[in-house]
Design a protein around this motif. Structure first.
Motif, mmCIF file in Angstrom:
data_model
loop_
_atom_site.group_PDB
_atom_site.id
_atom_site.type_symbol
_atom_site.label_atom_id
_atom_site.label_comp_id
_atom_site.label_asym_id
_atom_site.label_seq_id
_atom_site.Cartn_x
_atom_site.Cartn_y
_atom_site.Cartn_z
ATOM 1 N N ASN A 26 0.832 -1.206 0.000
ATOM 2 C CA ASN A 26 0.000 0.000 0.000
ATOM 3 C C ASN A 26 0.868 1.259 0.000
ATOM 4 O O ASN A 26 0.557 2.227 -0.689
ATOM 5 C CB ASN A 26 -0.941 0.016 1.202
ATOM 6 C CG ASN A 26 -2.034 -1.022 1.089
ATOM 7 O OD1 ASN A 26 -2.337 -1.514 0.011
ATOM 8 N ND2 ASN A 26 -2.633 -1.377 2.210
ATOM 9 N N LYS A 27 1.938 1.245 0.775
ATOM 10 C CA LYS A 27 2.832 2.404 0.817
ATOM 11 C C LYS A 27 3.500 2.606 -0.539
ATOM 12 O O LYS A 27 3.662 3.735 -0.997
ATOM 13 C CB LYS A 27 3.893 2.219 1.904
ATOM 14 C CG LYS A 27 3.348 2.365 3.303
ATOM 15 C CD LYS A 27 4.423 2.170 4.339
ATOM 16 C CE LYS A 27 3.845 2.244 5.741
ATOM 17 N NZ LYS A 27 4.869 2.010 6.763
ATOM 18 N N THR A 28 3.860 1.504 -1.191
ATOM 19 C CA THR A 28 4.469 1.597 -2.510
ATOM 20 C C THR A 28 3.486 2.190 -3.512
ATOM 21 O O THR A 28 3.848 3.073 -4.300
ATOM 22 C CB THR A 28 4.924 0.204 -2.985
ATOM 23 O OG1 THR A 28 5.850 -0.332 -2.050
ATOM 24 C CG2 THR A 28 5.580 0.274 -4.352
ATOM 25 N N ASN A 29 2.249 1.723 -3.478
ATOM 26 C CA ASN A 29 1.231 2.257 -4.386
ATOM 27 C C ASN A 29 0.979 3.734 -4.122
ATOM 28 O O ASN A 29 0.828 4.525 -5.065
ATOM 29 C CB ASN A 29 -0.075 1.467 -4.264
ATOM 30 C CG ASN A 29 0.044 0.073 -4.842
ATOM 31 O OD1 ASN A 29 0.901 -0.198 -5.668
ATOM 32 N ND2 ASN A 29 -0.826 -0.823 -4.402
ATOM 33 N N ASP A 30 0.924 4.121 -2.859
ATOM 34 C CA ASP A 30 0.730 5.528 -2.514
ATOM 35 C C ASP A 30 1.887 6.381 -3.029
ATOM 36 O O ASP A 30 1.682 7.470 -3.568
ATOM 37 C CB ASP A 30 0.588 5.704 -0.997
ATOM 38 C CG ASP A 30 -0.708 5.125 -0.457
ATOM 39 O OD1 ASP A 30 -1.633 4.865 -1.267
ATOM 40 O OD2 ASP A 30 -0.797 4.935 0.778
ATOM 41 N N ALA A 31 3.100 5.872 -2.864
ATOM 42 C CA ALA A 31 4.271 6.615 -3.330
ATOM 43 C C ALA A 31 4.250 6.758 -4.847
ATOM 44 O O ALA A 31 4.596 7.818 -5.386
ATOM 45 C CB ALA A 31 5.550 5.912 -2.884
ATOM 46 N N GLU A 33 1.575 6.835 -6.762
ATOM 47 C CA GLU A 33 0.534 7.805 -7.104
ATOM 48 C C GLU A 33 1.012 9.237 -6.848
ATOM 49 O O GLU A 33 0.754 10.138 -7.650
ATOM 50 C CB GLU A 33 -0.730 7.529 -6.310
ATOM 51 C CG GLU A 33 -1.470 6.281 -6.764
ATOM 52 C CD GLU A 33 -2.671 5.947 -5.890
ATOM 53 O OE1 GLU A 33 -3.001 6.745 -4.987
ATOM 54 O OE2 GLU A 33 -3.274 4.893 -6.116
ATOM 55 N N GLU A 34 1.708 9.442 -5.748
ATOM 56 C CA GLU A 34 2.229 10.769 -5.431
ATOM 57 C C GLU A 34 3.266 11.213 -6.459
ATOM 58 O O GLU A 34 3.278 12.374 -6.879
ATOM 59 C CB GLU A 34 2.831 10.785 -4.032
ATOM 60 C CG GLU A 34 1.794 10.741 -2.931
ATOM 61 C CD GLU A 34 2.409 10.717 -1.545
ATOM 62 O OE1 GLU A 34 3.630 10.971 -1.416
ATOM 63 O OE2 GLU A 34 1.667 10.443 -0.585
ATOM 64 N N SER A 35 4.123 10.278 -6.877
ATOM 65 C CA SER A 35 5.131 10.649 -7.875
ATOM 66 C C SER A 35 4.474 10.929 -9.219
ATOM 67 O O SER A 35 4.909 11.821 -9.948
ATOM 68 C CB SER A 35 6.193 9.560 -8.008
ATOM 69 O OG SER A 35 5.632 8.371 -8.533
ATOM 70 N N GLU A 36 3.404 10.206 -9.544
ATOM 71 C CA GLU A 36 2.672 10.475 -10.784
ATOM 72 C C GLU A 36 2.034 11.863 -10.747
ATOM 73 O O GLU A 36 2.088 12.604 -11.728
ATOM 74 C CB GLU A 36 1.594 9.411 -10.987
ATOM 75 C CG GLU A 36 0.843 9.527 -12.289
ATOM 76 C CD GLU A 36 -0.176 8.429 -12.464
ATOM 77 O OE1 GLU A 36 -1.261 8.733 -12.985
ATOM 78 O OE2 GLU A 36 0.113 7.272 -12.081
ATOM 79 N N ASP A 37 1.453 12.205 -9.610
ATOM 80 C CA ASP A 37 0.868 13.545 -9.454
ATOM 81 C C ASP A 37 1.940 14.627 -9.582
ATOM 82 O O ASP A 37 1.718 15.667 -10.217
ATOM 83 C CB ASP A 37 0.156 13.671 -8.107
ATOM 84 C CG ASP A 37 -1.103 12.821 -8.019
ATOM 85 O OD1 ASP A 37 -1.623 12.407 -9.091
ATOM 86 O OD2 ASP A 37 -1.572 12.582 -6.884
ATOM 87 N N ALA A 38 3.093 14.382 -8.983
ATOM 88 C CA ALA A 38 4.183 15.357 -9.057
ATOM 89 C C ALA A 38 4.659 15.521 -10.495
ATOM 90 O O ALA A 38 4.939 16.640 -10.940
ATOM 91 C CB ALA A 38 5.347 14.922 -8.161
ATOM 92 N N MET A 39 4.736 14.431 -11.239
ATOM 93 C CA MET A 39 5.138 14.504 -12.645
ATOM 94 C C MET A 39 4.106 15.279 -13.464
ATOM 95 O O MET A 39 4.471 16.068 -14.340
ATOM 96 C CB MET A 39 5.324 13.102 -13.229
ATOM 97 C CG MET A 39 6.493 12.339 -12.637
ATOM 98 S SD MET A 39 8.067 13.085 -13.036
ATOM 99 C CE MET A 39 8.228 12.555 -14.713
ATOM 100 N N ASP A 40 2.819 15.054 -13.183
ATOM 101 C CA ASP A 40 1.773 15.799 -13.884
ATOM 102 C C ASP A 40 1.882 17.291 -13.601
ATOM 103 O O ASP A 40 1.765 18.119 -14.510
ATOM 104 C CB ASP A 40 0.380 15.297 -13.483
ATOM 105 C CG ASP A 40 0.069 13.920 -14.051
ATOM 106 O OD1 ASP A 40 0.738 13.498 -15.019
ATOM 107 O OD2 ASP A 40 -0.863 13.267 -13.524
#
Length: 82
Positions: A26-31, A33-40
């Motif tokens: 779950n922590k990996t998936n959250d990380a 998603e956060e990195s994807e948002d940061a890239m966007d």
């Protein structure tokens, strides 16, 4: 009694290991998603910067054209005066 206690410890250890693996996933998936948002967000900012640069270049081009026209007019006026 000893076997029951050891069996209980074994089951408890297995439960904890499965839960901790799920938490890590779950922590990996959250990380991710956060990195994807940061890239966007970074992509959006780069698009905005590109638009600003393009607008600045257009304004600079217009200013150069205006200055060239003014210089041409000044030269024509100087020639007409002579």
């Amino acid at each position: 009694m000893k076997k029951v206690f050891l069996s209980s410890l074994l089951i408890l250890a297995l439960c904890v290991s499965f839960v901790s693996c799920r938490d890590a996933e779950n922590k990996t998936n959250d990380a991710m998603e956060e990195s994807e948002d940061a890239m966007d967000d970074a992509g959006d900012k780069l698009d905005e910067m590109g638009d600003d640069i393009e607008e600045g270049a257009e304004k600079a081009g217009e200013a150069i054209e205006e200055a060239a026209d003014d210089a041409g007019d000044a030269i024509e006026d100087a020639v007409d005066d002579n």
